[in-house]
Design an enzyme around this catalytic site. Sequence first.
Site, PDB file in Angstrom:
ATOM      1  N   GLU A 127      37.039  35.095  47.045  1.00  0.00           N
ATOM      2  CA  GLU A 127      38.044  36.125  46.814  1.00  0.00           C
ATOM      3  C   GLU A 127      39.208  35.961  47.796  1.00  0.00           C
ATOM      4  OE1 GLU A 127      37.873  37.952  44.305  1.00  0.00           O
ATOM      5  OE2 GLU A 127      35.925  38.893  43.988  1.00  0.00           O
ATOM      6  N   ASN A 146      43.019  37.310  40.262  1.00  0.00           N
ATOM      7  CA  ASN A 146      43.558  37.427  41.627  1.00  0.00           C
ATOM      8  C   ASN A 146      43.582  36.071  42.348  1.00  0.00           C
ATOM      9  OD1 ASN A 146      40.870  36.989  42.107  1.00  0.00           O
ATOM     10  ND2 ASN A 146      40.486  38.889  43.220  1.00  0.00           N
ATOM     11  N   ASP A 202      28.222  29.393  41.670  1.00  0.00           N
ATOM     12  CA  ASP A 202      27.936  30.708  42.249  1.00  0.00           C
ATOM     13  C   ASP A 202      26.867  31.449  41.456  1.00  0.00           C
ATOM     14  OD1 ASP A 202      29.548  31.050  40.017  1.00  0.00           O
ATOM     15  OD2 ASP A 202      31.236  31.886  41.099  1.00  0.00           O
ATOM     16  N   HIS A 227      41.076  33.901  42.540  1.00  0.00           N
ATOM     17  CA  HIS A 227      39.811  33.427  43.127  1.00  0.00           C
ATOM     18  C   HIS A 227      39.269  32.215  42.366  1.00  0.00           C
ATOM     19  CE1 HIS A 227      37.455  36.277  40.324  1.00  0.00           C
ATOM     20  NE2 HIS A 227      36.799  35.139  40.179  1.00  0.00           N
TER      21      HIS A 227
HETATM   22  C1  GLP Z   1      34.028  34.759  37.606  1.00  0.00           C
HETATM   23  C2  GLP Z   1      33.446  33.427  38.091  1.00  0.00           C
HETATM   24  C3  GLP Z   1      34.529  32.396  38.295  1.00  0.00           C
HETATM   25  C4  GLP Z   1      35.417  32.335  37.067  1.00  0.00           C
HETATM   26  C5  GLP Z   1      36.090  33.666  36.859  1.00  0.00           C
HETATM   27  C6  GLP Z   1      37.040  33.691  35.677  1.00  0.00           C
HETATM   28  O1  GLP Z   1      34.488  35.540  38.634  1.00  0.00           O
HETATM   29  N1  GLP Z   1      32.711  33.551  39.308  1.00  0.00           N
HETATM   30  O2  GLP Z   1      33.921  31.132  38.539  1.00  0.00           O
HETATM   31  O3  GLP Z   1      36.379  31.336  37.220  1.00  0.00           O
HETATM   32  O4  GLP Z   1      35.074  34.632  36.644  1.00  0.00           O
HETATM   33  O5  GLP Z   1      36.320  33.844  34.490  1.00  0.00           O
HETATM   34  P1  GLP Z   1      36.905  33.650  33.042  1.00  0.00           P
HETATM   35  O6  GLP Z   1      36.934  32.183  32.807  1.00  0.00           O
HETATM   36  O7  GLP Z   1      35.934  34.351  32.153  1.00  0.00           O
HETATM   37  O8  GLP Z   1      38.247  34.265  33.026  1.00  0.00           O
END
Ligand code: GLP
Length: 241
Positions: free
Chosen positions: A143, A136, A67, A138
């Site tokens: 989302e 949440n 993304d 995702h």
């Molecule tokens: C962002 C990214 C996700 C990732 C999420 C959790 O929203 N788009 O791909 O999994 O954050 O991030 P973290 O690993 O820092 O908790």
Amino acid sequence: MNVRVYKDDKAIGSAAAALFAACVTEKPNCVFGLATGSSPIPTYRKMAELYRDGAVDYAGVTTYNLDEYVGLDHDHDQSYYYFMQENLFRHINVKEENIHVLSGIAPDPEKECRDYEKAIETAGGIDLQILGIGRNGHIAFNEPADAFAPATHVVELTESTIDANKRFFTSVDDVPRRALTTGIGTIMKARAIVLIATGADKAEAVRAMVKGPVTPRCPASILQFHPNTTIMVDEAAASLL
Ligand code: GLP
């Protein structure tokens, strides 16, 4: 779904990097699906270490990231392209022309999404996809929603995600409100998936993903239907299982 509990994020990083190493050893021109966020960082560190030690050669590997934020170009220090350069690409020998990250400044974002989805298919699909999980539930920027998104698309970020990601920006107002993301369908087509979650604030999302119903309200729950998914968690993230 194969759930494995590790003592800390370093142990998870070593285990996940070993999966990437096995993937390249078996198929030197394999395709990696890569993620941003803090969860994959120990894996990327270990992947770089394996390269420095001469244990793994990434010269034939192609990568597709999950993304990107709408509005940030690749030079922006909070763009996911920049993150990947800093945390992985410049430490290994993957070729620049084999790196793919969605463009946050594409003039036609919908076309950018369609082209990206096609490019992954043309490359032969993703062999190994690494994922984190949002609080949440995702995955990538898919989302909670009324339906699972089949393909790469433009998405409005939720307040929960904006709040979680504001720590990387000067102020919450600087966090982009929209993103381009591969879809749940794109992710589910990967031949193997490894999802990493650490810390108590991920425990509820991990519980819903592993034990809850399969529902687009918890996008990661779809992984219960994936034939080759490994969930790597520490004890805090596994505490509600
Ligand atoms: C962002 C990214 C996700 C990732 C999420 C959790 O929203 N788009 O791909 O999994 O954050 O991030 P973290 O690993 O820092 O908790």
